[in-house]
Design a protein around this motif. Structure first.
Motif, short mmCIF file in Angstrom:
data_model
loop_
_atom_site.label_atom_id
_atom_site.label_comp_id
_atom_site.label_asym_id
_atom_site.label_seq_id
_atom_site.Cartn_x
_atom_site.Cartn_y
_atom_site.Cartn_z
N ASP A 191 23.91 40.10 -58.87
CA ASP A 191 24.98 41.10 -58.93
C ASP A 191 25.95 40.79 -60.06
O ASP A 191 26.46 41.72 -60.71
N ASP A 192 26.23 39.52 -60.29
CA ASP A 192 27.12 39.15 -61.39
C ASP A 192 26.54 39.59 -62.74
O ASP A 192 27.26 40.08 -63.62
N PHE A 193 25.22 39.43 -62.90
CA PHE A 193 24.56 39.85 -64.13
C PHE A 193 24.64 41.37 -64.26
O PHE A 193 24.91 41.89 -65.35
N ASP A 210 32.00 27.87 -71.86
CA ASP A 210 32.19 29.25 -71.40
C ASP A 210 30.82 29.89 -71.20
O ASP A 210 29.86 29.56 -71.90
N VAL A 211 30.75 30.82 -70.26
CA VAL A 211 29.49 31.47 -69.95
C VAL A 211 29.69 32.97 -69.83
O VAL A 211 30.75 33.44 -69.39
N ALA A 212 28.70 33.73 -70.25
CA ALA A 212 28.71 35.19 -70.11
C ALA A 212 27.31 35.63 -69.69
O ALA A 212 26.31 35.08 -70.16
N CYS A 213 27.25 36.62 -68.79
CA CYS A 213 25.95 37.11 -68.33
C CYS A 213 26.00 38.62 -68.18
O CYS A 213 27.05 39.20 -67.89
N LEU A 240 33.26 42.29 -70.36
CA LEU A 240 32.60 41.90 -69.12
C LEU A 240 33.65 41.73 -68.01
O LEU A 240 34.48 40.84 -68.07
N PRO A 241 33.63 42.59 -66.98
CA PRO A 241 34.69 42.58 -65.97
C PRO A 241 34.57 41.47 -64.93
O PRO A 241 35.58 41.06 -64.36
N GLY A 242 33.36 40.98 -64.67
CA GLY A 242 33.19 39.97 -63.62
C GLY A 242 33.69 38.60 -64.03
O GLY A 242 34.02 38.36 -65.20
N VAL A 270 20.34 38.49 -69.08
CA VAL A 270 20.68 37.74 -70.29
C VAL A 270 21.89 36.85 -70.01
O VAL A 270 22.87 37.29 -69.41
N VAL A 271 21.82 35.59 -70.42
CA VAL A 271 22.95 34.68 -70.29
C VAL A 271 23.19 34.00 -71.63
O VAL A 271 22.24 33.72 -72.38
N ALA A 272 24.45 33.78 -71.96
CA ALA A 272 24.83 33.06 -73.17
C ALA A 272 25.99 32.14 -72.82
O ALA A 272 27.01 32.60 -72.31
N TYR A 273 25.83 30.84 -73.05
CA TYR A 273 26.91 29.92 -72.72
C TYR A 273 27.07 28.87 -73.81
O TYR A 273 26.20 28.68 -74.66
N THR A 274 28.23 28.22 -73.79
CA THR A 274 28.55 27.19 -74.78
C THR A 274 28.58 25.82 -74.13
O THR A 274 28.77 25.69 -72.92
N ASP A 275 28.41 24.81 -74.95
CA ASP A 275 28.60 23.43 -74.51
C ASP A 275 29.51 22.77 -75.54
O ASP A 275 29.10 22.49 -76.67
N ARG A 276 30.77 22.57 -75.16
CA ARG A 276 31.78 22.06 -76.09
C ARG A 276 31.54 20.60 -76.47
O ARG A 276 32.08 20.12 -77.45
N ARG A 277 30.77 19.88 -75.66
CA ARG A 277 30.50 18.47 -75.97
C ARG A 277 29.73 18.33 -77.27
O ARG A 277 29.93 17.38 -78.03
#
Length: 230
Positions: free
Chosen positions: A145-147, A166-169, A136-138, A177-184
């Motif tokens: 547009d980011d997606f 961390d987040v990725a879209c 993912l380049p962005g 589609v979005v996938a992100y983490t929650d380290r807490r």
């Protein structure tokens, strides 16, 4: 129990077992220690075994990874999500983890997936496998547009001084589609929306509604693998 206390228990247990062994007369040819009566030897041996076992058990339980439960996960699914969508146990859960599928016919967004893991590194490994951030380049996921470009990054809560996850879209055909983490909470959240007219609302929903509730004033652990080294 502190690690030092567990080690002390193990050391004392070993020493007591050695004393019991020496007192049995097994090494009288090498040492001048007189043979000990049977009762004290038994007491020393029993105490040694108990202390050794207690210390070893403490070490094992202190390092063992405890798998989360569905109740643990449900406690960190936002109330607005649970009230708007039907959240049920996922048909396939990640290894050592638990997962919920949240969706409702005609609801918004199309699908949401919450997963919880026993530690931050297994969580991150799962997210990297699903999001494939290296392709993912962005560098942000704030606009449509980011997606469409395909983007990744980190995000913070509170005063922005602590990285939460961390987040990725990206786009899967016509679906955002979005996938992100929650380290807490060692969680991965994935969601998607196929209606282009709702993409802006979807991005806002991800940022403000999908976030697991919980404290924001303590630094969560950092996984050993991060896209940006954060």
């Amino acid at each position: 129990m502190p690690l030092a206390a567990k080690i002390v228990l193990i050391v004392i247990g070993v020493l007591l077992l050695i004393l019991a062994l020496i007192g049995s007369g097994i090494s009288r040819r090498l040492m001048t220690i007189p043979k000990m009566h049977r009762a004290p030897r038994i007491v020393l041996a029993v105490l040694g075994v108990l202390l050794l076992a207690g210390g070893m058990w403490g070490l094992w339980t202190g390092t063992a990874k405890h798998s989360p439960t569905l109740d643990d996960l449900r406690a960190h699914v936002p109330a607005d999500v649970k009230s708007a969508l039907n959240c049920t146990e996922a048909s396939e859960s990640p290894k050592n983890g638990v997962a919920l599928d949240c969706s409702t016919q005609g609801g918004f967004p199309d699908h949401v997936y919450y997963a919880m893991f026993p530690d931050v590194n297994s969580m991150q490994k799962y997210w990297i496998g699903k999001a494939n951030p290296s392709n993912l380049p962005g560098t942000q996921c704030n606009t449509t547009d980011d997606f469409e470009k395909g983007s990744k990054g980190t995000y913070s809560l509170g005063d922005q001084s602590i990285t939460i996850g961390d987040v990725a879209c990206s786009m899967d055909g016509n679906t955002a589609v979005v996938a992100y983490t929650d380290r807490r909470f060692n969680m991965v959240i994935m969601a998607d929306e196929s209606d282009p007219q709702k993409f802006s609302d979807f991005i806002n929903w991800v940022d403000k509604t999908s976030q697991p509730p919980g404290p924001t004033d303590t630094a969560p652990p950092t996984p050993s693998q991060t896209p940006g080294g954060s």
